[in-house]
Design a protein around this motif. Structure first.
Motif, PDB file in Angstrom:
ATOM      1  N   SER A 128      11.418   4.309  -6.457  1.00  0.00           N
ATOM      2  CA  SER A 128      10.441   5.345  -6.795  1.00  0.00           C
ATOM      3  C   SER A 128      11.045   6.740  -6.762  1.00  0.00           C
ATOM      4  N   ILE A 167       9.381   0.645  -4.126  1.00  0.00           N
ATOM      5  CA  ILE A 167       7.967   0.283  -4.250  1.00  0.00           C
ATOM      6  C   ILE A 167       7.883  -1.054  -4.964  1.00  0.00           C
ATOM      7  N   ASP A 171       4.789  -2.280 -10.440  1.00  0.00           N
ATOM      8  CA  ASP A 171       3.412  -2.195 -10.920  1.00  0.00           C
ATOM      9  C   ASP A 171       3.439  -1.380 -12.199  1.00  0.00           C
ATOM     10  N   ASP A 197       0.816  -1.219   0.000  1.00  0.00           N
ATOM     11  CA  ASP A 197       0.000   0.000   0.000  1.00  0.00           C
ATOM     12  C   ASP A 197       0.851   1.271   0.000  1.00  0.00           C
ATOM     13  N   GLU A 198       2.146   1.118  -0.276  1.00  0.00           N
ATOM     14  CA  GLU A 198       3.053   2.268  -0.259  1.00  0.00           C
ATOM     15  C   GLU A 198       3.304   2.747  -1.684  1.00  0.00           C
ATOM     16  N   LYS A 199       2.579   3.745  -2.111  1.00  0.00           N
ATOM     17  CA  LYS A 199       2.715   4.255  -3.482  1.00  0.00           C
ATOM     18  C   LYS A 199       3.934   5.157  -3.642  1.00  0.00           C
ATOM     19  N   ASP A 200       4.382   5.800  -2.568  1.00  0.00           N
ATOM     20  CA  ASP A 200       5.536   6.696  -2.640  1.00  0.00           C
ATOM     21  C   ASP A 200       6.851   5.990  -2.317  1.00  0.00           C
ATOM     22  N   ILE A 203       1.953   2.070 -12.368  1.00  0.00           N
ATOM     23  CA  ILE A 203       2.507   3.176 -11.596  1.00  0.00           C
ATOM     24  C   ILE A 203       3.732   3.701 -12.328  1.00  0.00           C
ATOM     25  N   HIS A 252       8.471   6.359 -10.861  1.00  0.00           N
ATOM     26  CA  HIS A 252       9.695   5.701 -10.446  1.00  0.00           C
ATOM     27  C   HIS A 252      10.871   6.286 -11.210  1.00  0.00           C
TER      28      HIS A 252
END
Length: 277
Positions: free
Chosen positions: A73, A83, A86, A17-20, A89, A92
């Motif tokens: 990222s 991260i 994905d 759940d860590e997008k950053d 996303i 990065h």
């Protein structure tokens, strides 16, 4: 939360759940705080760091895994943030754009980095040494190198010609026993900055006459015009070797060098430990 079986699983849960992204220190802290994994390593934080980097997209070193789960990222205050991979996303950073500090590297990467720096220093020393030698020695050396590289039908196939040959050819290599296929060699032991121009390549081509293959070797480098002229040849096959390439070939084939020490790098054989029978 129930413990997971592997460090990779624990890292994946922390990052899902860590997008950053998180630094490896933050990943480790979350694993400990959530009781996800019971470490047996003497330095568990380093174990997390190693897994992240071994399976990080864009990081390649001898023990890096071909299977990638993570990517970088961003970077803040010399720390990389990781991260999960994905494709949806895009926030990065390409790893090649990041110049890692030693704090971010694991031991295997430090060894690789140090070895690459050592090779660069060795190449400079080789070229400096070659430039100190007599031109006739340089001519013999480049012929010896080409023989070591596999050109010629045996170790006696190379002949140093020097000034005695019309046209200034420095060496000849016979690719077959009858001498039906020859390679002409030109060797120029020049100082840095004294680059080979197109006129010298033209003179070499003229001296080759009916011989189709030629190798021009120098301790300096070539001008753009010289490279262009060599590439445009239709009737001749020319190879230009500059000082850097020469040093690299001498290292690869052990010319003028002797081995002092060797070190082996190991990685865990996961297949071996996966055998539960």
């Amino acid at each position: 939360m129930e413990n997971v079986r592997t460090i990779i699983e624990a890292i994946t849960i922390v990052l899902q759940d860590e997008k950053d992204g998180l630094s490896y220190q933050q990943v480790y802290k979350k694993i400990i705080d959530s009781h996800l994994y019971e470490f047996g390593a003497k330095d568990p934080k380093a174990a997390v760091q190693a897994k992240l980097r071994t399976h990080c997209q864009g990081l390649e070193f001898p023990t890096a895994s071909p299977i990638k789960y993570f990517k970088i990222s961003k970077r803040i205050n010399k720390s990389n943030y990781y991260i999960l991979i994905d494709e949806n996303i895009e926030n990065h950073v390409e790893c090649k754009e990041i110049e890692d500090t030693e704090e971010e590297m694991i031991p295997e990467e430090k060894i690789k980095s140090s070895y690459e720096k050592y090779l660069e220093d060795l190449k400079s020393k080789i070229i400096d040494k070659v430039r100190e030698c007599h031109p006739s020695f340089f001519e013999r050396m480049v012929v010896d190198l080409l023989i070591k590289m596999g050109y010629g039908h045996n170790d006696k196939s190379g002949q140093v010609i020097g000034k005695s040959h019309d046209g200034g050819i420095d060496g000849i290599i016979s690719e077959d026993k009858l001498g039906l296929s020859l390679i002409y060699v030109q060797a120029k032991r020049y100082a840095a900055g004294n680059n080979i121009g197109s006129h010298e390549i033209q003179a070499f081509v003229g001296a080759m006459k009916n011989v189709q293959k030629g190798v021009f070797i120098t301790t300096s480098t070539y001008t753009k015009e010289a490279k262009l002229f060599a590439n445009e040849q239709q009737q001749k096959s020319l190879k230009l070797i500059d000082g850097t390439s020469l040093a690299e070939l001498m290292i690869r084939y052990g010319t003028g060098l002797e081995s002092v020490e060797q070190y082996r790098i190991y990685k865990i054989n996961e297949d071996y430990f996966a055998d539960e029978g």
